[in-house]
Design an enzyme around this catalytic site. Sequence first.
Site, PDB file in Angstrom:
ATOM      1  N   HIS A 263       0.863  -1.127  -0.028  1.00 45.66           N
ATOM      2  CA  HIS A 263      -0.041  -0.015   0.077  1.00 45.66           C
ATOM      3  C   HIS A 263       0.844   1.221  -0.019  1.00 45.66           C
ATOM      4  CE1 HIS A 263      -3.860   1.717   0.564  1.00 45.66           C
ATOM      5  NE2 HIS A 263      -3.285   2.653   1.241  1.00 45.66           N
TER       6      HIS A 263
ATOM      7  N   GLU B 102      -2.246  -5.718  -4.692  1.00 46.06           N
ATOM      8  CA  GLU B 102      -2.796  -5.388  -3.721  1.00 46.06           C
ATOM      9  C   GLU B 102      -4.326  -6.082  -3.500  1.00 46.06           C
ATOM     10  OE1 GLU B 102      -2.040  -1.194  -1.739  1.00 46.06           O
ATOM     11  OE2 GLU B 102      -4.023  -1.506  -2.541  1.00 46.06           O
TER      12      GLU B 102
ATOM     13  N   ASN C 272      25.847 -22.276  -8.097  1.00 49.78           N
ATOM     14  CA  ASN C 272      26.859 -23.314  -8.274  1.00 49.78           C
ATOM     15  C   ASN C 272      26.577 -24.352  -7.277  1.00 49.78           C
ATOM     16  OD1 ASN C 272      28.922 -23.788 -10.458  1.00 49.78           O
ATOM     17  ND2 ASN C 272      29.188 -21.568  -9.923  1.00 49.78           N
TER      18      ASN C 272
END
Lengths: 156, 667
Positions: B46, B68, B403
């Site tokens: 928000h 939202e 890796n």
Amino acid sequence: MTEEAVKQTKVIVFQLKDEEYAIPVENVGSIERLLPITRVPKTAEFVEGVINLRGVVTPIIDLRKRFNLEASEHDEQTRIIVSSIADMDVGLIVDSANDVLDLKEDDIEPPPEVVGTVEVEYIRGVAKLERRLLILLDLEMVLNQKEVQKLMEIEG
Amino acid sequence: METNQYMEVFIDESKEHLQAINDHLLQLEKNPGDLGIVGEIFRSAHTLKGMSATMGYQDLSNLTHKMENVLDGVRNKKIDVNTEMLDVVFDSVDDLEAMVMDIADGGTGKRDVEKVVLMLQAIENGTVSDHVENKAIHTPSPTPEIQLDEFTLTVLEQSQEQGQFNYQIEITLRDDCLLKAARVYMVFEVLEQVGEVVYSVPSVEDLENEAFESSFHVVLISGEKMEEIKERILKVSEIERVEISTFSLQEYEQVPENEEPEGGFSRENAATQEEPVHNSTAKQNSNKTIRVNIDRLDVLMNLFEELVIDRGRLEQISNELAHEELKGTVERMSRISGDLQSIILNMRMVPIEQVFNRFPRMVRQLSRDLGKQVDLQVEGADTELDRTVIDEIGDPLVHLIRNALDHGLEHPDIREEKGKPREGRLELKAFHSGNHVFIEISDDGAGINRSRVIEKAVQNQVVTEEQAAGLPDNQVFELIMESGFSTADQISDISGRGVGLDVVKNTIESLGGNISITSEVDRGSTFSIQLPLTLSIISVMLVEVQDEKYAIPLSSIIETAIVKREDIFHAHNKKVIDFRGKVVPLVFLKDLFTVPETREQNEFYSIVLVRKGDKMAALVVDSFIGQQEVVLKTLGNYLSGVFAISGATILGDGQVALIVDSNALIK
């Protein structure tokens, strides 16, 4: 009134050999007495080295050498004009610096073909003030990065 | 300039909020039922939405709004938290991040986000019917939360006596309304024109702060007709619906008695809603910080160095004068400035958390992509490092973690066959030790196979077979970080760890650190990185070359020695020395730097042995001054790229000494 003010430029006036030069005051950070200079190897000949300017390492160039004027001994009058342009702070060694003047746009004339021994490309204009003749420098050209790089490459 | 300042804050805060959303989403995945976490995410989203709208980044604000909506669904238990839904939300966070980065780079923050928006909407719409139903249940309840105080009641009574009407109005804003507070303001302005608002739910303050969902109630005293008022309000854009009815004082006064439990419930509800707000303010209070541009800290540091230099002079003078009071004062000053120095240095320290906290998300994504199960443990995230190091260390760590996941950890099935738990363990650890920070990345995967590393290294001509045979394990493992060890098409060979590890090694070494590997077949591997605490202060060896002083970084020095003139040999027209069986070329700094000659040649040469990887060189100087900690400075933009000089530093006497870049001297 205001229009007139706009047309005025404040300049710092300094001496090199027999000539008086001027640069705009807004490009000048400070004017210093000669400080100990540390030589930086493998740089252009006119690069004197670096100084400790209140904690900031600042490069110094000798304007006489830059303009191919004959070298002179540094003395009591020698000053370093710390100027800044385009993110670069560079100190300029001059014979003396002792004047601040207001120049009217009208006083400034385009550079004549030959002025002293200084190459014309560094000169933005010439100002006549009563009996004095001021050479307005183009700092951007004086601190031309490309030329420094090129010189460094040749020397290196 | 001014907008730039806001810009920095905006970008910094946006990044923070996005990070918070990321973190909380990961938490949510582990505890899907915890609505408190959803609340946290919602708050961050928000704020981000509000900020970006204020700054004029519509795309950013729009996408946040869509996200939202989904979160709102979760909060209202209309949308289930599951992996697919989280994937989409994570994707939208990625897009938001990309937008913010674009803005940070001077872009407009525009980005094609249609796909994510569609997916978000699909999630949202999947439960649309529930949504409507819920609303339907919600609306008919008359004046659900209106609680009037006596003063208001008196006002309402009086207005009735004066022939005015009391109305109760419910205004619902459209779901996609962006600036709710502004709409509310416009509605209120309309209302004030026709009458007087005596009461509103939520309070005007909450309305201004956008602390409401999409609808609000007001009680209005007006002389106008109901329809007239409704029309006027509907003229304001982005209003979904206006419900207006007469407010009856008699009815209101009966309600509390009749519906005591519900009234009590709604009050309780209000209390619980308020709680998180309190929480967040408490959080802010306990963590008071201000943002300072690092440039300003540099200025402060420069000024401080000046002070330290003057302090040195003062100390010298007071020693010469032997004045007791002066001496005492100078000593006190020295102590205080010492404390100051450590505070200033500390200000540049940032917890490594900043780098670490993007890894949980990355590991989640990678493990899903690779079909592996990973338990990531992070330790020591509060370990502090200088800002300059923090900025550089992220990428190498990303590489190492990739890796470890890709080639270190085995697939769950293979792990089971080996008798290990299906879930692999990946540990990320940071800790201080002396003047260094250590970062360790360890996994409990397959480990590195020594013979295959050697095989590969010999094949790629990194080492000869004879050389390799005599090497201890750790040096064999370090071969995988040599450049030329592995190329992209050989990834799948020998646990494939060679890919780009030379880049990682180079980056870390350029930071003045080093990296070592320990590994055991089927038990896992540990990559241990040692880093200096800060890049702005380094240890150097100060040397004299004729009358000039130079600094050589200690990190590249192997040792110093003094050799006799006759011990110098000539090979290929070069001067070399025999240093413990190795032929090392001499580099005369005096000639290299064309130092003006002021002293006579000595019978002995002082040399500093420096290395770059396996190669060595012996720098010939005139004398050693000693080891010192110095503050690293650049030579300025004008003198960028000077040969063999990496920077400068200011010595105790105020003079500038150049720092030798020994890497440039070894080819």
